[in-house]
Design a protein around this motif. Structure first.
Motif, PDB file in Angstrom:
ATOM      1  N   MET A 238      89.418  73.775  48.237  1.00 36.68           N
ATOM      2  CA  MET A 238      90.552  72.147  48.406  1.00 36.68           C
ATOM      3  C   MET A 238      91.173  70.648  47.576  1.00 36.68           C
ATOM      4  SD  MET A 238      89.191  72.523  52.566  1.00 36.68           S
ATOM      5  CE  MET A 238      91.026  71.171  53.013  1.00 36.68           C
ATOM      6  N   VAL A 239      90.274  71.129  46.738  1.00 34.55           N
ATOM      7  CA  VAL A 239      90.109  69.268  46.218  1.00 34.55           C
ATOM      8  C   VAL A 239      91.272  70.313  44.855  1.00 34.55           C
ATOM      9  CG1 VAL A 239      89.036  68.272  44.317  1.00 34.55           C
ATOM     10  CG2 VAL A 239      88.289  68.898  46.274  1.00 34.55           C
ATOM     11  N   ASP A 240      90.978  71.651  44.332  1.00 34.66           N
ATOM     12  CA  ASP A 240      91.176  71.959  43.557  1.00 34.66           C
ATOM     13  C   ASP A 240      92.781  72.538  43.694  1.00 34.66           C
ATOM     14  OD1 ASP A 240      88.577  72.425  41.666  1.00 34.66           O
ATOM     15  OD2 ASP A 240      88.672  74.366  41.510  1.00 34.66           O
ATOM     16  N   VAL A 241      92.649  73.069  45.062  1.00 33.14           N
ATOM     17  CA  VAL A 241      94.299  73.118  45.284  1.00 33.14           C
ATOM     18  C   VAL A 241      95.432  71.846  45.518  1.00 33.14           C
ATOM     19  CG1 VAL A 241      95.779  73.662  47.615  1.00 33.14           C
ATOM     20  CG2 VAL A 241      93.469  74.667  47.037  1.00 33.14           C
ATOM     21  N   ALA A 242      94.364  70.505  45.217  1.00 34.82           N
ATOM     22  CA  ALA A 242      95.317  69.502  46.298  1.00 34.82           C
ATOM     23  C   ALA A 242      95.758  69.179  44.625  1.00 34.82           C
ATOM     24  CB  ALA A 242      94.244  68.352  46.850  1.00 34.82           C
ATOM     25  N   ARG A 243      95.235  68.735  43.498  1.00 37.39           N
ATOM     26  CA  ARG A 243      94.595  68.461  41.966  1.00 37.39           C
ATOM     27  C   ARG A 243      96.505  69.318  41.284  1.00 37.39           C
ATOM     28  NH1 ARG A 243      91.057  70.199  40.011  1.00 37.39           N
ATOM     29  NH2 ARG A 243      89.240  68.417  40.769  1.00 37.39           N
ATOM     30  N   GLU A 244      96.223  70.606  42.011  1.00 38.12           N
ATOM     31  CA  GLU A 244      97.315  71.543  41.421  1.00 38.12           C
ATOM     32  C   GLU A 244      98.398  71.717  42.084  1.00 38.12           C
ATOM     33  OE1 GLU A 244      98.859  75.210  39.079  1.00 38.12           O
ATOM     34  OE2 GLU A 244      96.497  74.429  39.134  1.00 38.12           O
ATOM     35  N   ALA A 245      98.353  71.361  43.080  1.00 41.08           N
ATOM     36  CA  ALA A 245      99.917  71.103  43.694  1.00 41.08           C
ATOM     37  C   ALA A 245     100.208  69.545  43.530  1.00 41.08           C
ATOM     38  CB  ALA A 245      99.033  71.114  46.035  1.00 41.08           C
ATOM     39  N   GLY A 246      99.296  68.157  43.179  1.00 45.16           N
ATOM     40  CA  GLY A 246      99.781  66.780  43.320  1.00 45.16           C
ATOM     41  C   GLY A 246      99.748  66.171  44.551  1.00 45.16           C
ATOM     42  N   VAL A 247      99.288  66.622  45.402  1.00 42.82           N
ATOM     43  CA  VAL A 247      99.187  65.885  47.397  1.00 42.82           C
ATOM     44  C   VAL A 247      97.611  65.146  47.161  1.00 42.82           C
ATOM     45  CG1 VAL A 247     101.078  67.360  47.257  1.00 42.82           C
ATOM     46  CG2 VAL A 247      98.633  68.442  48.010  1.00 42.82           C
ATOM     47  N   ALA A 248      97.423  65.160  48.383  1.00 41.12           N
ATOM     48  CA  ALA A 248      96.207  64.219  49.205  1.00 41.12           C
ATOM     49  C   ALA A 248      95.735  65.108  49.588  1.00 41.12           C
ATOM     50  CB  ALA A 248      96.165  63.341  49.916  1.00 41.12           C
ATOM     51  N   LEU A 249      93.999  65.481  49.460  1.00 38.87           N
ATOM     52  CA  LEU A 249      92.908  66.740  49.860  1.00 38.87           C
ATOM     53  C   LEU A 249      94.475  66.734  51.581  1.00 38.87           C
ATOM     54  CD1 LEU A 249      90.570  68.334  49.698  1.00 38.87           C
ATOM     55  CD2 LEU A 249      89.647  66.411  50.522  1.00 38.87           C
ATOM     56  N   ARG A 250      93.897  65.205  52.003  1.00 39.94           N
ATOM     57  CA  ARG A 250      94.642  65.742  53.577  1.00 39.94           C
ATOM     58  C   ARG A 250      95.694  66.414  53.513  1.00 39.94           C
ATOM     59  NH1 ARG A 250      93.559  62.625  58.553  1.00 39.94           N
ATOM     60  NH2 ARG A 250      95.642  63.376  59.660  1.00 39.94           N
ATOM     61  N   THR A 251      96.519  66.558  53.102  1.00 38.30           N
ATOM     62  CA  THR A 251      97.380  66.965  52.807  1.00 38.30           C
ATOM     63  C   THR A 251      97.037  69.122  52.842  1.00 38.30           C
ATOM     64  OG1 THR A 251      98.678  66.012  52.441  1.00 38.30           O
ATOM     65  CG2 THR A 251     100.285  67.703  51.981  1.00 38.30           C
ATOM     66  N   VAL A 252      97.086  69.243  52.005  1.00 38.23           N
ATOM     67  CA  VAL A 252      95.947  70.526  52.148  1.00 38.23           C
ATOM     68  C   VAL A 252      95.332  71.363  53.139  1.00 38.23           C
ATOM     69  CG1 VAL A 252      94.596  71.843  50.896  1.00 38.23           C
ATOM     70  CG2 VAL A 252      95.095  70.457  49.635  1.00 38.23           C
ATOM     71  N   SER A 253      94.335  70.192  53.864  1.00 39.11           N
ATOM     72  CA  SER A 253      93.940  70.428  54.800  1.00 39.11           C
ATOM     73  C   SER A 253      94.782  70.628  55.851  1.00 39.11           C
ATOM     74  CB  SER A 253      92.924  69.607  55.341  1.00 39.11           C
ATOM     75  OG  SER A 253      91.770  69.498  56.476  1.00 39.11           O
ATOM     76  N   ARG A 254      96.179  69.386  55.958  1.00 30.52           N
ATOM     77  CA  ARG A 254      96.670  70.416  57.451  1.00 30.52           C
ATOM     78  C   ARG A 254      97.593  71.375  56.714  1.00 30.52           C
ATOM     79  NH1 ARG A 254      99.796  64.441  56.940  1.00 30.52           N
ATOM     80  NH2 ARG A 254     101.137  65.410  58.520  1.00 30.52           N
ATOM     81  N   VAL A 255      97.523  71.852  55.687  1.00 29.61           N
ATOM     82  CA  VAL A 255      98.793  73.043  55.865  1.00 29.61           C
ATOM     83  C   VAL A 255      97.887  74.174  55.948  1.00 29.61           C
ATOM     84  CG1 VAL A 255      99.605  74.684  54.018  1.00 29.61           C
ATOM     85  CG2 VAL A 255     100.170  71.809  53.629  1.00 29.61           C
ATOM     86  N   VAL A 256      97.046  74.222  55.705  1.00 35.17           N
ATOM     87  CA  VAL A 256      95.617  75.208  56.194  1.00 35.17           C
ATOM     88  C   VAL A 256      95.447  75.697  57.178  1.00 35.17           C
ATOM     89  CG1 VAL A 256      92.945  76.318  55.388  1.00 35.17           C
ATOM     90  CG2 VAL A 256      94.592  75.213  53.623  1.00 35.17           C
ATOM     91  N   ASN A 257      95.889  74.550  58.261  1.00 39.39           N
ATOM     92  CA  ASN A 257      95.408  74.551  59.832  1.00 39.39           C
ATOM     93  C   ASN A 257      96.704  74.584  59.957  1.00 39.39           C
ATOM     94  OD1 ASN A 257      92.368  74.513  60.117  1.00 39.39           O
ATOM     95  ND2 ASN A 257      92.294  72.852  58.804  1.00 39.39           N
ATOM     96  N   ASN A 258      98.064  75.024  59.405  1.00 37.63           N
ATOM     97  CA  ASN A 258      99.358  75.025  60.271  1.00 37.63           C
ATOM     98  C   ASN A 258      99.781  73.730  61.074  1.00 37.63           C
ATOM     99  OD1 ASN A 258      98.778  77.973  59.764  1.00 37.63           O
ATOM    100  ND2 ASN A 258      98.249  78.812  60.648  1.00 37.63           N
ATOM    101  N   ASP A 259      99.181  72.443  60.966  1.00 37.36           N
ATOM    102  CA  ASP A 259      99.560  71.566  61.067  1.00 37.36           C
ATOM    103  C   ASP A 259     101.381  71.327  60.832  1.00 37.36           C
ATOM    104  OD1 ASP A 259     100.743  68.910  61.982  1.00 37.36           O
ATOM    105  OD2 ASP A 259      99.378  67.903  61.119  1.00 37.36           O
ATOM    106  N   PRO A 260     102.323  71.452  62.460  1.00 44.81           N
ATOM    107  CA  PRO A 260     103.331  71.890  61.648  1.00 44.81           C
ATOM    108  C   PRO A 260     104.761  69.974  61.707  1.00 44.81           C
ATOM    109  CG  PRO A 260     103.098  71.048  64.305  1.00 44.81           C
ATOM    110  CD  PRO A 260     101.426  71.117  63.506  1.00 44.81           C
ATOM    111  N   THR A 261     103.321  69.478  61.262  1.00 43.56           N
ATOM    112  CA  THR A 261     104.239  67.479  60.872  1.00 43.56           C
ATOM    113  C   THR A 261     104.705  67.768  59.253  1.00 43.56           C
ATOM    114  OG1 THR A 261     101.827  67.052  61.001  1.00 43.56           O
ATOM    115  CG2 THR A 261     103.379  66.567  63.261  1.00 43.56           C
TER     116      THR A 261
END
Length: 324
Positions: A1-24
């Protein structure tokens, strides 16, 4: 998830929220994270997610039979899939010991909940699992020894429909062959048949034959009902397996001369001559309701235990209309 966050240029928390289908999460961030996931071929660790959230996303179904047609299980699978969940199904094969092993194994896997088509006579061994928070729903018949939500057909009403239909076509000697009264549905249907006979002042001697569904037992029941001093002119069969056993024993010619109404749909019933009149269960409704009850129990473990009785319907096709 750290690698994905670095690749996307977003925070690690954002990756977690996307993976868990957070609608916000905003759609632009979802697009960035999904692109990074695809580029890196990232796969979330499902076991870690389950440990963190306590939710498996998987529902168990312990049913009596998988190898043959099981419309309730098919309905459960369709409903579960539409909800984005996974179904783990196992066959208990009408074996009480196998049912116990299957259910305890499912409980140990900490599924979100289990739908059971019960067979055993006592399910008290599951009480500790209920107390530990495992949601259970019984389908087709109640579970004994514990109090859980249940969905089943209106057995008494269906047998009453079958009896009255034959009675209206002039039959007074109507026989019943069904499942063992050790089984809840077999017991309910046999009792409903006796009640219908009593309501019309008809004797039950030699006409009511519940028991294990074997070729030998069904043959003996038919012999008693159809070849005595005052033979039956019509027959109600208590479930699909009994109907098939009766038809095999009678053969096509004998079956065509006897008025028959079966409880349960029978595959290709319309190909018989005459086509088979049946009391049809709403199998899709039963399967869907089982999933609904389980989800409600998961959402509110303290809710009152509920039993849902699903109506049945008489499907007139010809065999039940053979007149006395």
């Amino acid at each position: 998830m750290v690698d994905v966050a670095r690749e996307a240029g977003v925070a690690l928390r954002t990756v977690s929220r996307v993976v868990n289908n957070d609608p916000t999460v905003g759609p632009e961030y979802v697009a960035k994270v999904e692109a990074a996931i695809a580029a890196l071929n990232y796969r979330p660790d499902e076991r870690a997610r389950q440990l963190r959230t306590g939710v498996a996303g998987t529902i168990g179904a312990a049913v009596r039979r998988i190898a043959e047609v099981n419309p309730e299980l098919a309905a459960i699978e369709r409903t579960v899939r539409a909800l984005g969940l996974t179904l783990l199904a196992a066959s208990t094969d009408f074996d009480e010991a196998r049912e116990r092993d299957t259910l305890l194994s499912m409980c140990r896997q900490r599924l979100d909940g289990i739908i059971v088509e019960p067979f055993g006579e006592n399910h008290g061994y599951l009480q500790p699992e209920l107390e530990a928070g495992m949601p259970l729903v019984a389908m087709d018949r109640p579970m004994s020894g514990i109090s859980v939500d249940c969905v089943m057909s209106d057995n008494a009403s269906g047998i009453g429909m079958a009896f009255h239909h034959l009675y209206q076509h002039g039959h007074r000697r109507i026989a019943y062959i069904g499942d063992s009264e050790r089984v809840f549905s077999g017991r309910e249907r046999a009792a409903a048949f006796r009640a219908a006979m009593g309501a019309h002042g008809q004797p039950v001697e030699g006409l009511v034959h519940p028991g294990e569904i074997t070729a030998e037992r069904v043959a003996a029941a038919l012999d008693t009902a159809l070849h005595g001093a005052d033979p039956a002119t019509a027959l109600v069969t208590g479930n699909m397996d009994t109907t098939l056993a009766v038809l095999r024993r009678l053969g096509s010619q004998a079956a065509s001369r006897l008025a028959i109404v079966g409880f349960d749909e029978v595959p290709h019933a319309d190909l018989l001559q005459p086509a088979l009149t049946v009391v049809a269960q709403q199998t899709t409704k039963i399967g869907q309701t089982a999933v609904e009850l389980l989800r409600a129990r998961i959402a509110d473990p303290a809710r009152q235990v509920q039993t849902v009785i699903v109506p049945v319907a008489l499907k007139v096709r010809g065999s039940g209309e053979v007149r006395a």
